[in-house]
Structure formats: C-alpha cells, structure tokens
Design a protein around this motif. Sequence first.
Motif: not given
Length: 168
Positions: A39-40, A45-49, A65-66, A77-79
Amino acid sequence: MGIQIRDEQKTDLQAIENLTKQAFLNAEHSSHTEHFIVNRLRNHGQLMVSRVAVENGIIVGHVAISPVTISSGARGWYGLGPISVLPEKQGMGIGSLLIHAALERLKQFDAQGCVVLGDPNYYSRFGFQTYPELYLADVPPAYFQAIAFHEPIPRGEVVYQEAFNAID
C-alpha cells in the motif's frame, strides 16, 4: 489451471491487501507488514509493476516491483516483492507465473536488472544469483540475489524504498 495474469486495477486494491495478509499470515520469515508495504509503495508512486493472478474471477496472487537505490549510483534497478499467493493455492505454479510476468514487464521499461531477497533455491529458477559485489546490509549473501538484463552487475549496497519499513 485457468490463471490469467494482468495489471492491477483500482477495484483490486482491497482484494490485494486481503490476499497479502493471508499469504504471509503463517510465513516463517515474515514481518506481517507486507500488505502495508504494498500500500505504501502504491501511495508513494513507487509500485512500478503490480500484477495479479486471477482464477475464476478471484485474485489468487499478486507481485510487486519497486525501484531500488544502489550506492554506486547505478540506475534502472528494481526490487521484486512482496509476492503473495493464497495459502490454498501455493505450490501450484502461480508464484512462478507472476514472477515471469513481472520480470517481462520490467524489461519493457528498459530496466537494467532486478534484485530479490528470499530463498536462493526458489529464485535461482528464474535466473537470479548471488553476486558478492552487490549486497543488502545485514542480510546473509546467499539470500540476496540479482538478475541483470544488461551486463554488468553493479557494485554496491542496495537500499529498498522507505515503504519497506512500513508498520501500518
């Protein structure tokens, strides 16, 4: 198994939160805050996928993915994570479908690569591997892995979004 993978929709948010709570309820290495994290990430606006697995109109899985920061300054790079599957649907390949779909979507963004914190035996199936030069502080190296879409692997410490510290 008639599973459809699609991007999350606004009408999915409560179902994703409920699913995430259920998925991690009895997880051994869980902070039980994964639904707060998702949710955070979304709210900032950091929930890329954010993709869901749907079976018979019911959301049975979710992957997030963020972006991550690397101390060397490497960009793109993403997590991966959290990844959630309803407990009664775990072990049926839904998580694998979600991970493959999420990584493919990430490649469409021209991402350089992705990191994951988790079971090395599980994530190595998707091409993730340990790189000593890329690390997450206070985590045993075997449990932090990366996959590069474009070489080389960057050097440095990885830092996840502040949302991963969410407790509510």
